[in-house]
Design a protein around this motif. Sequence first.
Motif, PDB file in Angstrom:
ATOM      1  N   ARG A 144      18.925  91.460 129.528  1.00  0.00           N
ATOM      2  CA  ARG A 144      19.410  91.870 130.850  1.00  0.00           C
ATOM      3  C   ARG A 144      18.289  92.376 131.750  1.00  0.00           C
ATOM      4  NH1 ARG A 144      24.768  95.462 130.207  1.00  0.00           N
ATOM      5  NH2 ARG A 144      24.778  95.209 132.456  1.00  0.00           N
ATOM      6  N   VAL A 145      17.219  92.874 131.150  1.00  0.00           N
ATOM      7  CA  VAL A 145      16.184  93.484 131.991  1.00  0.00           C
ATOM      8  C   VAL A 145      14.904  92.649 132.082  1.00  0.00           C
ATOM      9  CG1 VAL A 145      17.027  95.822 131.566  1.00  0.00           C
ATOM     10  CG2 VAL A 145      15.226  94.905 130.114  1.00  0.00           C
ATOM     11  N   THR A 146      14.754  91.661 131.190  1.00  0.00           N
ATOM     12  CA  THR A 146      13.503  90.897 131.184  1.00  0.00           C
ATOM     13  C   THR A 146      13.768  89.490 131.719  1.00  0.00           C
ATOM     14  OG1 THR A 146      12.965  92.122 129.187  1.00  0.00           O
ATOM     15  CG2 THR A 146      11.511  90.303 129.735  1.00  0.00           C
ATOM     16  N   LEU A 206       9.730  91.395 120.056  1.00  0.00           N
ATOM     17  CA  LEU A 206      10.134  91.860 121.391  1.00  0.00           C
ATOM     18  C   LEU A 206       9.042  91.556 122.413  1.00  0.00           C
ATOM     19  CD1 LEU A 206      11.691  95.376 120.640  1.00  0.00           C
ATOM     20  CD2 LEU A 206      12.884  93.391 121.556  1.00  0.00           C
ATOM     21  N   ALA A 207       7.801  91.780 121.997  1.00  0.00           N
ATOM     22  CA  ALA A 207       6.684  91.599 122.918  1.00  0.00           C
ATOM     23  C   ALA A 207       6.450  90.129 123.251  1.00  0.00           C
ATOM     24  CB  ALA A 207       5.416  92.206 122.328  1.00  0.00           C
ATOM     25  N   PRO A 236      14.303 102.378 120.040  1.00  0.00           N
ATOM     26  CA  PRO A 236      15.238 103.450 119.674  1.00  0.00           C
ATOM     27  C   PRO A 236      15.692 103.317 118.221  1.00  0.00           C
ATOM     28  CG  PRO A 236      15.771 102.587 121.830  1.00  0.00           C
ATOM     29  CD  PRO A 236      14.691 101.716 121.287  1.00  0.00           C
ATOM     30  N   PRO A 237      15.572 104.380 117.459  1.00  0.00           N
ATOM     31  CA  PRO A 237      15.783 104.275 116.008  1.00  0.00           C
ATOM     32  C   PRO A 237      17.194 103.878 115.619  1.00  0.00           C
ATOM     33  CG  PRO A 237      15.526 106.567 116.685  1.00  0.00           C
ATOM     34  CD  PRO A 237      15.201 105.733 117.867  1.00  0.00           C
ATOM     35  N   GLU A 238      18.170 104.203 116.460  1.00  0.00           N
ATOM     36  CA  GLU A 238      19.559 103.950 116.043  1.00  0.00           C
ATOM     37  C   GLU A 238      20.007 102.526 116.355  1.00  0.00           C
ATOM     38  OE1 GLU A 238      18.780 105.443 118.887  1.00  0.00           O
ATOM     39  OE2 GLU A 238      19.802 103.998 120.164  1.00  0.00           O
ATOM     40  N   ARG A 247      19.751  99.135 111.328  1.00  0.00           N
ATOM     41  CA  ARG A 247      19.150 100.077 112.269  1.00  0.00           C
ATOM     42  C   ARG A 247      17.626  99.979 112.199  1.00  0.00           C
ATOM     43  NH1 ARG A 247      21.691 105.460 113.427  1.00  0.00           N
ATOM     44  NH2 ARG A 247      23.878 105.000 113.738  1.00  0.00           N
ATOM     45  N   VAL A 302       4.283  94.288 124.920  1.00  0.00           N
ATOM     46  CA  VAL A 302       3.605  95.501 124.442  1.00  0.00           C
ATOM     47  C   VAL A 302       4.028  95.803 123.007  1.00  0.00           C
ATOM     48  CG1 VAL A 302       3.222  97.959 124.847  1.00  0.00           C
ATOM     49  CG2 VAL A 302       3.622  96.439 126.793  1.00  0.00           C
ATOM     50  N   PHE A 317      20.033  94.197 125.396  1.00  0.00           N
ATOM     51  CA  PHE A 317      19.392  94.986 126.458  1.00  0.00           C
ATOM     52  C   PHE A 317      18.240  94.205 127.083  1.00  0.00           C
ATOM     53  CE2 PHE A 317      15.834  97.837 127.485  1.00  0.00           C
ATOM     54  CZ  PHE A 317      16.379  98.504 128.568  1.00  0.00           C
ATOM     55  N   MET A 318      17.388  93.654 126.230  1.00  0.00           N
ATOM     56  CA  MET A 318      16.199  92.964 126.733  1.00  0.00           C
ATOM     57  C   MET A 318      16.577  91.757 127.585  1.00  0.00           C
ATOM     58  SD  MET A 318      13.585  94.668 125.745  1.00  0.00           S
ATOM     59  CE  MET A 318      12.210  93.559 125.935  1.00  0.00           C
ATOM     60  N   ARG A 359      21.307  94.395 119.021  1.00  0.00           N
ATOM     61  CA  ARG A 359      21.654  95.189 120.208  1.00  0.00           C
ATOM     62  C   ARG A 359      20.486  95.270 121.181  1.00  0.00           C
ATOM     63  NH1 ARG A 359      23.578  99.663 117.258  1.00  0.00           N
ATOM     64  NH2 ARG A 359      25.564  99.108 116.356  1.00  0.00           N
ATOM     65  N   ILE A 360      19.305  95.356 120.625  1.00  0.00           N
ATOM     66  CA  ILE A 360      18.158  95.468 121.511  1.00  0.00           C
ATOM     67  C   ILE A 360      17.949  94.145 122.265  1.00  0.00           C
ATOM     68  CG2 ILE A 360      16.150  94.754 120.122  1.00  0.00           C
ATOM     69  CD1 ILE A 360      16.475  98.036 121.987  1.00  0.00           C
ATOM     70  N   ASP A 394       8.352 102.339 119.291  1.00  0.00           N
ATOM     71  CA  ASP A 394       9.187 103.193 120.147  1.00  0.00           C
ATOM     72  C   ASP A 394      10.572 102.606 120.377  1.00  0.00           C
ATOM     73  OD1 ASP A 394       8.547 101.086 121.723  1.00  0.00           O
ATOM     74  OD2 ASP A 394       7.451 102.222 123.237  1.00  0.00           O
TER      75      ASP A 394
END
Lengths: 638, 302
Positions: free
Chosen positions: B105-107, B145-146, B91-93, B129, B83, B102-103, B98-99, B89
């Motif tokens: 671990r969840v994708t 990311l998408a 997170p700005p910080e 950032r 998407v 996270f990705m 870092r993202i 969207d």
Amino acid sequence: MNATMAVMAREFVARREVVLVAVAAVVIATAMPFMPGLGNYQPDDVRTVSSNTLAVALGWGLALLFGATVIGGDLSEGRFGFYFARPVSGLAVWWGRVLAALLLILVCETIVLLPSLLGNATVLVSSHEWVWPAVIACLVMPFLLLLLSHAISIMVRARTAWLFLDLAGFVVLVVVAWLSVRPLLMMVAEIAVYVIAGALIAALAIALSIAGWVGVAVGRVDVPRTHSALSLALWGTLAVCLAGIAFYSSWLRNFGPKDFDKVEVLTVAPDGRWVEAFGQARNRLDVRRRCLISTADNLWIPVPGPWGGYPMDVIYSVDGSTALWRGAGGSDEPRTLWWADLGRRDPSAQPTNLVVAMDALLALSAGGERLAILEDGTLSIYELEDERLLTAVRLPEGFDRVTPLFPSEETLRLFVRVGHGEGQSLLIVDVVASSGEIVPTGKIKGLGDKLLLMVDGGLQHMVVWTRSEDGLASDRNIYDANDGSFIRKLTTSGFPRFLHDGRLVIVSEDDDGGLSLVVESVEGRDRMAHSIAGASEPTLSGEAVPNGVVVARLEDPSDRSQGLRIDLLDVDSGELRNVGRHLRRAFPWAPWQYGTAGAVFWFRDQPASSRLFLDQTGALMRWNPETGGLAHVVGGAK
Amino acid sequence: MVADAVVKLDGLTIRYGKLTAVEDLSLEVAKGGVYALLGRNGSGKSSTVRCVLGQQRPTAGRSRILGFDSWKGRQRAMERVGVVPENPDVPPETTADRIERFMSRVTPFWRSANYFGRLEKFRVPRKQRFSRLSKGQQRQLSLALALAGSPRLLVLDDPTLGLDAVARRKLYEELVGELADRGTTVFLTTHDLTGIEGIADQVGVLKEGTLLVNEPLEVLKARYCRLLWTATEDVSRQRIEAGLQHLGVVKSGANEAVVEKFSEFGFDRFRQEAPVDVTRIDSLSLEEIFIVLCGEERGGRT
């Protein structure tokens, strides 16, 4: 779980800068002893107080801040789609964010608490009393504030019509909480209040947790829909929880004498049929129900209470036909007077239109027809049945320590302490019920400050026990209760009691240390002594039958749990008859329990009370003089 | 009906209180296709995208992606959906690095190499950032990311918003290359009609929540054209107007008209009715078609 942890880790890192605030706070706490004005205190104490205060304040403040922003902020700024565009459940998003916020709060609190923890390490290790307060202040409260702040934040940000439901739900919550807790507060059921309050807090936390999750899972990126889902889940869950808590609170309170397992008798009607008792039932925590119980049958009347400090709130007419008590209310609130006609086949509590202060003095006439109320220096006498005021008189100045007793339906007798210190006197004053005329009948001078007055059942004689200031010297003099004329000084040692026929009975210690029961007339004639030698710690109860007094002795002086051996002593023949064994007196004789604060201590013998006992299981038992057996009334192990 | 439809909307209706954002929308996106949902601001595109992604529950109707109900099966579906939202969207910080943590671990189908490769290719700094990245870099990061999870469906909600012309062109070119390799289905909304003209297979046009057009772009473009003719005095205006009716006239002037149902058969009928000398038949660009469809003066005279 993995997704929850991933969200939590991400959120924790995203907000980790707040740790700097904690570091600043710990610097402040460490520097506090050097602040002006705090030099007089121990530096360790100042540091401990500062770091504890700052830690709690920071924890609560962060909880409010995170609650308001951790989800609501992203949601209203349109960034919440980030999570919902990933294969992450609403549950993981919600708990991941909440746990991250909570973890950050805990980390910050721990940092700020460091000076306190290090300075008190030995105390903290040796004592664990701090654990629960710390858990409540540093974990439970922040968690609750976080959830509450989140819910309010969503409501405020969305500002949908669901706000009306929120307001209505809040009002219902407060009302139900108050209605669930207040009766238990009135009953001084401390543990039950804690349990219900804890249940309410837990219900709120559970409902807010579920509502937060549902709001996120159902509302997703839509703020108004999040609000509607949150509100429905919150108030729906709370409705179920509150119904359960209200039901539990009601169940805790509403039980009758048949449910009692432990019984405590407070007052006994002079004829012995009705008793005022506290009962505790199994599984109802520390809730004690106060009621009037008929010892002869299964009738009972609920009486509000207990509340501290006024255990003798039910008063009876001498013939036992009428009971009168104050209704429920706050400790300083005026109370409605209630009464019951105990002579009826189905007695019930009747409210009156009379409202009195808690410190008002009450007296019922012998037949229960008339009621005297002494409040704020004004004496009012009513017909109890129709509440018709017969008279109201303003008492003279200085009549502020008064005991009112009815010698007849027509006359109210006042025993009044006047003056202070060694020069204190006791006035005897009759008030004519029909006219309000005040007729002084006697005065006893020089009684001192500490006196105990004991009046016989017919209000004919009284024993006045005076003590010196240091309490070491005492005098016991017998007076005429009508005119206060001195009859004689009581020389027999021990505390006297009046028998039904007006004689005095005393457990007295002989010169050689032996104990005997002495019976003598008011004038000191017809003295008889019956040895009760060998009895360990004998105590005298009331006159259970005419000329028969109850003597209680320890079954085993080395083991008080074995209870008492109860005998009936014929005061004329000295013959002992066993009533029962391993018992406790249901109505401990303690004259000071019958007094009224600031007034004359008085005691009118209640022979029937000495027929009531508690057995080893806590059951209330009544001794039947006709059969000589003990009959179960209420309570005890089932 | 499209076999193996990756996106399937059936009677989708979205209301906000009394306001109807989307009314009875039905469409299907075939596997491997690029579907462009067009419409003016407030036409209901973003609401539709939110429903497709399971971020919003429709008032009525159904939305399915990759065989899952968008609302109930969102979590499963999102494992294979990439998407790029209208407004970034992320997170700005946070940073790109870092993202990624996270990705990953969840994708489940996450490929870090794809992600970092793309960032490197477009020179997106990994330690900076997100809020400090340029708009183009933010878009590229969102796209990285998408795409990193090799999605079977890519949903782009106005992905070129705020980008300059060069950046827009690069994004689409790059996208076409990626998608051609992978056979990824694309569902996108955009105002950049020129940009998507070369890549969209199918086009849907929403106007005030109602789907006006839903057909292959080539068919759409074949239907719409502009006729220019030289009128002779003996051919009256009435005859011309009557003749244009066979071509579905949208707008007409003295010597020209825009028609929406152009066909050989219709053109012959027009010529029979109005024997004018047609000098040119111009095809319309997607943008022109869009203006014809969504403009205020539909049915007026040019």
